[in-house]
Design an enzyme around this catalytic site. Sequence first.
Site, PDB file in Angstrom:
ATOM      1  N   CYS A   1      -4.222  12.869  13.959  1.00  0.00           N
ATOM      2  CA  CYS A   1      -4.746  11.544  13.630  1.00  0.00           C
ATOM      3  C   CYS A   1      -4.543  10.630  14.826  1.00  0.00           C
ATOM      4  CB  CYS A   1      -4.122  11.036  12.342  1.00  0.00           C
ATOM      5  SG  CYS A   1      -2.859   9.818  12.448  1.00  0.00           S
TER       6      CYS A   1
ATOM      7  N   ARG B   1      -8.404  -0.298   5.086  1.00  0.00           N
ATOM      8  CA  ARG B   1      -7.577   0.722   4.434  1.00  0.00           C
ATOM      9  C   ARG B   1      -6.281   0.121   3.907  1.00  0.00           C
ATOM     10  NH1 ARG B   1      -5.957   5.346   8.088  1.00  0.00           N
ATOM     11  NH2 ARG B   1      -4.764   5.641   6.193  1.00  0.00           N
TER      12      ARG B   1
ATOM     13  N   LYS C   1       0.836  -1.216   0.000  1.00  0.00           N
ATOM     14  CA  LYS C   1       0.000   0.000   0.000  1.00  0.00           C
ATOM     15  C   LYS C   1       0.866   1.260   0.000  1.00  0.00           C
ATOM     16  CE  LYS C   1      -1.451   1.629   4.133  1.00  0.00           C
ATOM     17  NZ  LYS C   1      -1.240   3.030   4.491  1.00  0.00           N
ATOM     18  N   ASN C   2       1.886   1.279   0.858  1.00  0.00           N
ATOM     19  CA  ASN C   2       2.655   2.513   1.018  1.00  0.00           C
ATOM     20  C   ASN C   2       3.634   2.768  -0.126  1.00  0.00           C
ATOM     21  OD1 ASN C   2       1.214   3.095   3.260  1.00  0.00           O
ATOM     22  ND2 ASN C   2       2.827   2.594   4.738  1.00  0.00           N
TER      23      ASN C   2
ATOM     24  N   ASP D   1       5.182   0.514  12.136  1.00  0.00           N
ATOM     25  CA  ASP D   1       3.964  -0.120  11.611  1.00  0.00           C
ATOM     26  C   ASP D   1       3.826  -1.578  12.038  1.00  0.00           C
ATOM     27  OD1 ASP D   1       3.243   2.231  10.422  1.00  0.00           O
ATOM     28  OD2 ASP D   1       3.865   1.672   8.404  1.00  0.00           O
TER      29      ASP D   1
ATOM     30  N   ARG E   1       1.363  14.330  13.403  1.00  0.00           N
ATOM     31  CA  ARG E   1       1.652  14.137  11.994  1.00  0.00           C
ATOM     32  C   ARG E   1       1.517  15.388  11.116  1.00  0.00           C
ATOM     33  NH1 ARG E   1      -0.667   8.659   9.810  1.00  0.00           N
ATOM     34  NH2 ARG E   1       1.194   8.786   8.549  1.00  0.00           N
TER      35      ARG E   1
HETATM   36  N1  EPU Z   1       7.008  14.595  10.820  1.00  0.00           N
HETATM   37  C1  EPU Z   1       7.020  15.944  11.136  1.00  0.00           C
HETATM   38  N2  EPU Z   1       6.851  16.842  10.110  1.00  0.00           N
HETATM   39  C2  EPU Z   1       6.689  16.460   8.805  1.00  0.00           C
HETATM   40  C3  EPU Z   1       6.690  15.090   8.506  1.00  0.00           C
HETATM   41  C4  EPU Z   1       6.858  14.181   9.532  1.00  0.00           C
HETATM   42  O1  EPU Z   1       7.147  16.318  12.294  1.00  0.00           O
HETATM   43  O2  EPU Z   1       6.556  17.326   7.944  1.00  0.00           O
HETATM   44  C5  EPU Z   1       7.169  13.606  11.903  1.00  0.00           C
HETATM   45  C6  EPU Z   1       5.908  12.749  12.070  1.00  0.00           C
HETATM   46  O3  EPU Z   1       4.943  13.399  12.886  1.00  0.00           O
HETATM   47  C7  EPU Z   1       6.466  11.489  12.707  1.00  0.00           C
HETATM   48  C8  EPU Z   1       7.838  11.361  12.035  1.00  0.00           C
HETATM   49  O4  EPU Z   1       8.146  12.655  11.527  1.00  0.00           O
HETATM   50  O5  EPU Z   1       6.618  11.665  14.075  1.00  0.00           O
HETATM   51  C9  EPU Z   1       7.917  10.355  10.911  1.00  0.00           C
HETATM   52  O6  EPU Z   1       6.817  10.495  10.055  1.00  0.00           O
HETATM   53  P1  EPU Z   1       6.861  10.189   8.488  1.00  0.00           P
HETATM   54  O7  EPU Z   1       6.744  11.487   7.769  1.00  0.00           O
HETATM   55  O8  EPU Z   1       8.002   9.313   8.163  1.00  0.00           O
HETATM   56  O9  EPU Z   1       5.502   9.387   8.314  1.00  0.00           O
HETATM   57  P2  EPU Z   1       4.598   9.413   7.038  1.00  0.00           P
HETATM   58  O10 EPU Z   1       5.439   9.592   5.847  1.00  0.00           O
HETATM   59  O11 EPU Z   1       3.457  10.345   7.260  1.00  0.00           O
HETATM   60  C10 EPU Z   1       4.720   6.868   6.486  1.00  0.00           C
HETATM   61  C11 EPU Z   1       3.751   5.742   6.350  1.00  0.00           C
HETATM   62  C12 EPU Z   1       3.203   5.372   7.724  1.00  0.00           C
HETATM   63  C13 EPU Z   1       4.388   4.967   8.604  1.00  0.00           C
HETATM   64  C14 EPU Z   1       5.408   6.113   8.666  1.00  0.00           C
HETATM   65  C15 EPU Z   1       6.656   5.763   9.455  1.00  0.00           C
HETATM   66  C16 EPU Z   1       2.826   6.089   4.144  1.00  0.00           C
HETATM   67  C17 EPU Z   1       1.658   6.467   3.304  1.00  0.00           C
HETATM   68  N3  EPU Z   1       2.668   6.161   5.455  1.00  0.00           N
HETATM   69  O12 EPU Z   1       3.993   7.953   7.048  1.00  0.00           O
HETATM   70  O13 EPU Z   1       2.349   4.253   7.530  1.00  0.00           O
HETATM   71  O14 EPU Z   1       3.926   4.675   9.903  1.00  0.00           O
HETATM   72  O15 EPU Z   1       5.802   6.479   7.338  1.00  0.00           O
HETATM   73  O16 EPU Z   1       7.273   4.657   8.911  1.00  0.00           O
HETATM   74  O17 EPU Z   1       3.857   5.706   3.632  1.00  0.00           O
HETATM   75  C18 EPU Z   1       0.548   2.829   7.991  1.00  0.00           C
HETATM   76  O18 EPU Z   1       0.732   2.289   6.894  1.00  0.00           O
HETATM   77  O19 EPU Z   1      -0.222   2.350   8.873  1.00  0.00           O
HETATM   78  C19 EPU Z   1       1.241   4.071   8.310  1.00  0.00           C
HETATM   79  C20 EPU Z   1       0.835   4.889   9.282  1.00  0.00           C
END
Ligand code: EPU
Length: 433
Positions: A120, A400, A22-23, A308, A125
């Site tokens: 969320c 999802r 998915k991701n 995850d 996030r």
């Molecule tokens: N963060 C910030 N600011 C930003 C972006 C991130 O503070 O602009 C923080 C986040 O709040 C978090 C950390 O950085 O504490 C890491 O977040 P990241 O941006 O890596 O998460 P994401 O890209 O939003 C993806 C996956 C998530 C997975 C995380 C961590 C996708 C669509 N989602 O989210 O997947 O948990 O990376 O590996 O790729 C899931 O599939 O259930 C899921 C939540």
Amino acid sequence: MDKFVIRGGNPLVGTVRISGAKNTALPCMAAALLTEETVVLENIPDVRDLQTMRRLLVEMGGEVELGYGRAHHRTTICTRSLNRPEAPYELVKTMRASTLVLGPLVARMGRARVSLPGGCAIGARPIDLHIKALERLGANIAQEHGYVEARAERLRGGHIVWDRISVTGTEELMMAATLAEGETVMENCAREPEVGDLASLLHRMGARIEGAGTGTIRIQGVPRLHAARHRIIPDRIEAGTFVIAGAMTGGDLIVANCEPAHIGALLQKLAEVGASLQVGQDTVRVIGNGGLKAADVNTEEYPGFPTDMQAQYMALATQAEGTSIITENIFENRFMHAQEMVRMGANIKIEGRRAIVRGKAPLSGAAVLASDLRASASLVLAALVAEGETIIDRVYHIDRGYERIEEKLRGVGAQMKRIGEMLPKKVALAPTS
Ligand code: EPU
């Protein structure tokens, strides 16, 4: 709203096939926005988040065609006639990854309007780092009425050092930089396999990217990208969830069609807790011998133990002898499943970012509530070993990201059923005079 009813106690035996990730599918669909030509993606899982992404592309004026029959997992996307470069709140609130379209849209169309995601179930996030990085590439960004509006005649290459590692941030900026003028260098990038797979698609579309999958990525911008066909990698989190299911239920389960190298940290941990594993080229056979012992886990960015998989590991830890300390380092509020497991008889104490799990605790079926995608998966795992019946409410969360999980689990011996919401009892109408 559907519910799952699960009767625990059956060891899982047989073979289960893993779907596409998915991701990875999400950013790859967003990448189709970078070209007027057609992008064909194979191995797209049939899960709700991807339906949401499809809807988003269609609302923006894209054409999205789904395969039929044996090509059921193929999605063909053409975004030649994009007319509304906007991700509305209705879609972003159901799936935060909708914000992935921001970078590609501003790179190709010169403008984008994307709703800001709110909080969320697993933490705040924000997307502040994505916005800051796009500004480094020359985008003008304004925020009002809950939306981010980005404009740029043409993005230009820049130097981005991520303050904190972000998976979708790395993906979004990598996509944006493919069409920027000149070179972009990004440091402290996410190294998740999903980033590497997105880069493979972008290469096929004509992008010039080096270092995806490492901490430093270099992108030479090109004027345009072209048509491509790409097969999405297997979902490592779905694979990991099933491996844990095999270990917990004392089964003999072959998790097929997966990429064992992508779940290295999890497999190492499972070996440590005493599961017996046979790792093949694209299979993991797990033989649960019942004698699991506690081990601590710290979630980290890839290649560390994935956040995850934290909830699912917690379900396993309830069945291991001794005390496991699980530390969540990525998201601040990702322990919602713990209280539901406690209602099933688990012994778990939360102290800030740490969960202290004392096992082995006999679990008993109860009515529980799923709070997010991976939390729901962990409750399914707990239910598989609980005595009696568990009813899991709000399973739309699991839909999802897991393709037909109940069919896959039933196929290897689980007793599990999906039920639709019951209609209220028929009320006798008062006679009218
Ligand atoms: N963060 C910030 N600011 C930003 C972006 C991130 O503070 O602009 C923080 C986040 O709040 C978090 C950390 O950085 O504490 C890491 O977040 P990241 O941006 O890596 O998460 P994401 O890209 O939003 C993806 C996956 C998530 C997975 C995380 C961590 C996708 C669509 N989602 O989210 O997947 O948990 O990376 O590996 O790729 C899931 O599939 O259930 C899921 C939540």
